[in-house]
Motif scaffolding. Structure first.
Motif, PDB file in Angstrom:
ATOM      1  N   GLN A 172     -22.813   1.702  -0.851  1.00 56.45           N
ATOM      2  CA  GLN A 172     -23.361   0.805   0.152  1.00 56.45           C
ATOM      3  C   GLN A 172     -23.398   1.526   1.503  1.00 56.45           C
ATOM      4  O   GLN A 172     -22.724   2.532   1.701  1.00 56.45           O
ATOM      5  CB  GLN A 172     -22.507  -0.451   0.258  1.00 56.45           C
ATOM      6  CG  GLN A 172     -22.379  -1.241  -1.022  1.00 56.45           C
ATOM      7  CD  GLN A 172     -21.376  -2.364  -0.901  1.00 56.45           C
ATOM      8  OE1 GLN A 172     -20.850  -2.632   0.172  1.00 56.45           O
ATOM      9  NE2 GLN A 172     -21.105  -3.033  -2.006  1.00 56.45           N
ATOM     10  N   GLU A 173     -24.191   0.967   2.413  1.00 52.55           N
ATOM     11  CA  GLU A 173     -24.334   1.584   3.739  1.00 52.55           C
ATOM     12  C   GLU A 173     -22.986   1.714   4.446  1.00 52.55           C
ATOM     13  O   GLU A 173     -22.689   2.744   5.056  1.00 52.55           O
ATOM     14  CB  GLU A 173     -25.287   0.756   4.592  1.00 52.55           C
ATOM     15  CG  GLU A 173     -25.530   1.332   5.982  1.00 52.55           C
ATOM     16  CD  GLU A 173     -26.470   0.487   6.819  1.00 52.55           C
ATOM     17  OE1 GLU A 173     -26.634   0.794   8.019  1.00 52.55           O
ATOM     18  OE2 GLU A 173     -27.028  -0.490   6.278  1.00 52.55           O
ATOM     19  N   GLU A 178     -18.425  11.293  -6.841  1.00 49.33           N
ATOM     20  CA  GLU A 178     -19.365  11.517  -5.737  1.00 49.33           C
ATOM     21  C   GLU A 178     -18.636  11.724  -4.418  1.00 49.33           C
ATOM     22  O   GLU A 178     -19.087  12.499  -3.567  1.00 49.33           O
ATOM     23  CB  GLU A 178     -20.348  10.355  -5.626  1.00 49.33           C
ATOM     24  CG  GLU A 178     -21.304  10.229  -6.796  1.00 49.33           C
ATOM     25  CD  GLU A 178     -22.104  11.487  -7.077  1.00 49.33           C
ATOM     26  OE1 GLU A 178     -22.483  12.192  -6.111  1.00 49.33           O
ATOM     27  OE2 GLU A 178     -22.336  11.785  -8.261  1.00 49.33           O
ATOM     28  N   TYR A 219     -19.076  14.856  -2.075  1.00 48.32           N
ATOM     29  CA  TYR A 219     -19.425  14.698  -0.663  1.00 48.32           C
ATOM     30  C   TYR A 219     -18.559  15.591   0.214  1.00 48.32           C
ATOM     31  O   TYR A 219     -19.071  16.385   1.021  1.00 48.32           O
ATOM     32  CB  TYR A 219     -19.263  13.234  -0.249  1.00 48.32           C
ATOM     33  CG  TYR A 219     -19.567  12.979   1.205  1.00 48.32           C
ATOM     34  CD1 TYR A 219     -20.866  12.668   1.609  1.00 48.32           C
ATOM     35  CD2 TYR A 219     -18.581  13.051   2.180  1.00 48.32           C
ATOM     36  CE1 TYR A 219     -21.167  12.443   2.945  1.00 48.32           C
ATOM     37  CE2 TYR A 219     -18.871  12.836   3.517  1.00 48.32           C
ATOM     38  CZ  TYR A 219     -20.166  12.531   3.887  1.00 48.32           C
ATOM     39  OH  TYR A 219     -20.460  12.325   5.215  1.00 48.32           O
ATOM     40  N   LYS A 244     -18.167   6.860  -8.698  1.00 45.20           N
ATOM     41  CA  LYS A 244     -18.066   6.871  -7.241  1.00 45.20           C
ATOM     42  C   LYS A 244     -17.030   7.883  -6.766  1.00 45.20           C
ATOM     43  O   LYS A 244     -17.237   8.590  -5.777  1.00 45.20           O
ATOM     44  CB  LYS A 244     -17.682   5.480  -6.734  1.00 45.20           C
ATOM     45  CG  LYS A 244     -18.854   4.600  -6.361  1.00 45.20           C
ATOM     46  CD  LYS A 244     -18.356   3.346  -5.670  1.00 45.20           C
ATOM     47  CE  LYS A 244     -19.505   2.596  -5.033  1.00 45.20           C
ATOM     48  NZ  LYS A 244     -19.041   1.367  -4.356  1.00 45.20           N
ATOM     49  N   LEU A 260     -20.953   4.644   3.051  1.00 44.70           N
ATOM     50  CA  LEU A 260     -21.446   5.935   3.524  1.00 44.70           C
ATOM     51  C   LEU A 260     -21.006   6.197   4.963  1.00 44.70           C
ATOM     52  O   LEU A 260     -20.664   7.331   5.319  1.00 44.70           O
ATOM     53  CB  LEU A 260     -22.976   5.986   3.424  1.00 44.70           C
ATOM     54  CG  LEU A 260     -23.552   6.026   1.999  1.00 44.70           C
ATOM     55  CD1 LEU A 260     -25.062   5.868   2.034  1.00 44.70           C
ATOM     56  CD2 LEU A 260     -23.168   7.322   1.296  1.00 44.70           C
ATOM     57  N   ASN A 281     -24.905  12.251  -4.618  1.00 43.45           N
ATOM     58  CA  ASN A 281     -25.782  11.120  -4.937  1.00 43.45           C
ATOM     59  C   ASN A 281     -25.362   9.908  -4.115  1.00 43.45           C
ATOM     60  O   ASN A 281     -24.371   9.241  -4.428  1.00 43.45           O
ATOM     61  CB  ASN A 281     -25.713  10.796  -6.425  1.00 43.45           C
ATOM     62  CG  ASN A 281     -26.558   9.589  -6.801  1.00 43.45           C
ATOM     63  OD1 ASN A 281     -27.407   9.148  -6.027  1.00 43.45           O
ATOM     64  ND2 ASN A 281     -26.325   9.050  -7.988  1.00 43.45           N
ATOM     65  N   ASP A 282     -26.100   9.606  -3.049  1.00 39.04           N
ATOM     66  CA  ASP A 282     -25.717   8.500  -2.164  1.00 39.04           C
ATOM     67  C   ASP A 282     -26.149   7.140  -2.694  1.00 39.04           C
ATOM     68  O   ASP A 282     -25.810   6.102  -2.123  1.00 39.04           O
ATOM     69  CB  ASP A 282     -26.278   8.708  -0.759  1.00 39.04           C
ATOM     70  CG  ASP A 282     -27.804   8.728  -0.727  1.00 39.04           C
ATOM     71  OD1 ASP A 282     -28.441   8.560  -1.789  1.00 39.04           O
ATOM     72  OD2 ASP A 282     -28.365   8.921   0.377  1.00 39.04           O
ATOM     73  N   LYS A 283     -26.883   7.127  -3.810  1.00 39.88           N
ATOM     74  CA  LYS A 283     -27.404   5.859  -4.338  1.00 39.88           C
ATOM     75  C   LYS A 283     -26.308   4.948  -4.875  1.00 39.88           C
ATOM     76  O   LYS A 283     -26.531   3.745  -5.054  1.00 39.88           O
ATOM     77  CB  LYS A 283     -28.425   6.142  -5.450  1.00 39.88           C
ATOM     78  CG  LYS A 283     -29.644   6.949  -5.017  1.00 39.88           C
ATOM     79  CD  LYS A 283     -30.447   6.190  -3.965  1.00 39.88           C
ATOM     80  CE  LYS A 283     -31.758   6.876  -3.635  1.00 39.88           C
ATOM     81  NZ  LYS A 283     -31.542   8.167  -2.946  1.00 39.88           N
ATOM     82  N   LEU A 284     -25.124   5.487  -5.153  1.00 40.39           N
ATOM     83  CA  LEU A 284     -24.036   4.674  -5.693  1.00 40.39           C
ATOM     84  C   LEU A 284     -23.279   3.904  -4.614  1.00 40.39           C
ATOM     85  O   LEU A 284     -22.437   3.070  -4.932  1.00 40.39           O
ATOM     86  CB  LEU A 284     -23.041   5.554  -6.457  1.00 40.39           C
ATOM     87  CG  LEU A 284     -23.556   6.314  -7.672  1.00 40.39           C
ATOM     88  CD1 LEU A 284     -22.414   7.079  -8.329  1.00 40.39           C
ATOM     89  CD2 LEU A 284     -24.195   5.357  -8.672  1.00 40.39           C
TER      90      LEU A 284
END
Length: 330
Positions: free
Chosen positions: A277-278, A184, A188, A181, A281, A272-275
Motif C-alpha cells: 500500500q502507499e 520484497e 528493497y 512482502k 511504501l 516489486n512495489d505492487k504488493l
C-alpha cells in the motif's frame, strides 16, 4: 493539527487506557491531539481508527477471529461467490459478504471459516452441505484438490516452516505473516543500501515496528527476537539461505581483521512495489532515508535504546511484542 480554540499546533498525547468491545475490556495505547492552552483533547479520523483497530485486533487475537482479508482469500481460493460460500458453511445468504466487509464474526462462525481454509476439511463441508450441485460443486472440488496438491510441494512446506505458518498475534503485528512482502522488503533495502546482514535485520525491524506505531499493524507479519546485536527477524539465517538457494539473492562475504565474517545480499531482480500500500511504501522510504548513513555498529547501538529490545533480551524464547512500537525512540 491546529486547535479549534487557539488555531495553534496541538501535540500528540498517548496514554494506556481501557476500552471495551463486546463486553470485554482491553488495554490500548490511546492517541489524541491535545490543545496545550485549553487542555482539551481530540481524536481525528486517523487516531479514532488507530484506537479502534487496537481494540479489534486484540479481540481477534484473543479468540483467533479471522480478519476480513483472510475471510475473502479463503473464499476466493475456491473460486466461489460469497453467497455460495455462505451456503456451504450454513450461514445466511449475506453473512459471508458482511464478514468480508468488516463485520466481526461470532466465535462459532469464525471456527467454521477457519476450518474451511483447509482444503481437505472444505471438501468434507461440501459433502455435508448438499447446497452445491452441477458445475458449481465440480469447480469447488477441483480447486480444493488443486490446493491440496500445491500444499504438498516443497516450496510451500519451506515457506510455512520459515514464516507463513505463524498465527496472527501481537508478535506478528496483528497481520497474517506474508513471506512475499517480507522478501520484497529485503530486496528493497538491499537495493537501496547494500547493508551488511546485521544492519539489514535492523532496517526490517524498524520498518515493521514504525508502521505498527503509525497504523496499529505491521507490514510483513514477521516476528522479531532480541539477540545481543539487536532485534532480528525469526529464522533470518534460514530465510536468507533459502533466498540464495533459489537464486533470488546473491551473497557477498567479507572477512574482517578481527576474524568476523560479514554478509551482504545482492538481489537478482528489481523490487516489486505492487504488493504494498502507499502508506507502507512511504514507511520503507522513510526508514531508508533515516538510516542510510548509519554504520552497522550505530544501527546496533540505536536498536539497543529501544524498550522492546531491552525488555525482551533476557527471554530468548519470546518474540518482541509489537506493542513496544509505541515506545520507539528512533
Amino acid at each position: 493539527m491546529l486547535s479549534p480554540f487557539t488555531e495553534k499546533e496541538m501535540v500528540v498525547r498517548k496514554e494506556w487506557r481501557e476500552m471495551t468491545f463486546r463486553k470485554e475490556t482491553f488495554m490500548i495505547c490511546f492517541h489524541t491531539w491535545k490543545c496545550e492552552d485549553t487542555g482539551e483533547e481530540f481524536e481525528d479520523e486517523h487516531f479514532a481508527q488507530l484506537n479502534y483497530d487496537q481494540v479489534i485486533n486484540q479481540y481477534r487475537e484473543k479468540y483467533n477471529i479471522p480478519y476480513p482479508d483472510d475471510i475473502k482469500s479463503i473464499r476466493e481460493k475456491y473460486d466461489l461467490s460469497a453467497i455460495k460460500m455462505s451456503h456451504v458453511l450454513g450461514f445466511g445468504d449475506n453473512t459471508y459478504r458482511q464478514y468480508e466487509a468488516g463485520e466481526m464474526p461470532t466465535q462459532a462462525n469464525a471456527r467454521l471459516i477457519q476450518l474451511a481454509a483447509d482444503p481437505r476439511k472444505f471438501l468434507d463441508m461440501i459433502d455435508l452441505s448438499h447446497t452445491l450441485e452441477g458445475s458449481a460443486i465440480e469447480k469447488a472440488r477441483h480447486n480444493a484438490e488443486r490446493l491440496i496438491d500445491k500444499a504438498d510441494k516443497e516450496e510451500t512446506v519451506i515457506r510455512n516452516y520459515l514464516f507463513d505458518g505463524k498465527q496472527r498475534s501481537r508478535f506478528t503485528g496483528f497481520v497474517r505473516p506474508d513471506f512475499g512482502k517480507f522478501v520484497e522488503m529485503i530486496i528493497y533495502f538491499c537495493t537501496h543500501q547494500r547493508p551488511w546482514k546485521t544492519k539489514l535485520n535492523k532496517l526490517l525491524f524498524y520498518a515493521d515496528f514504525t508502521f505498527f506505531k503509525e497504523y496499529g499493524v505491521s507490514i510483513s507479519g514477521s516476528e522479531y527476537y532480541a539477540i545481543d546485536m539487536g532485534p532480528v527477524p525469526d529464522n533470518f539465517n534460514s530465510i536468507f539461505e533459502h533466498l540464495t538457494k533459489i537464486d533470488l539473492l546473491k551473497v557477498h562475504n567479507k572477512t574482517f581483521p578481527d576474524g568476523g565474517v560479514g554478509e551482504k545480499y545482492i538481489p537478482t531482480r528489481e523490487f516489486n512495489d505492487k504488493l504494498f500500500q502507499e502508506q507502507e511504501l512511504k514507511i520503507l522510504e522513510s526508514i531508508d532515508d533515516k538510516f542510510k548513513n548509519f554504520s552497522t555498529q550505530k544501527m546496533i547501538d540505536v536498536s539497543h535504546e529501544e524498550i522492546g529490545w531491552q525488555q525482551s533480551f533476557n527471554d530468548s524464547l519470546q518474540p518482541i511484542d509489537y506493542l513496544y512500537a509505541f515506545e520507539l525512540k528512533n
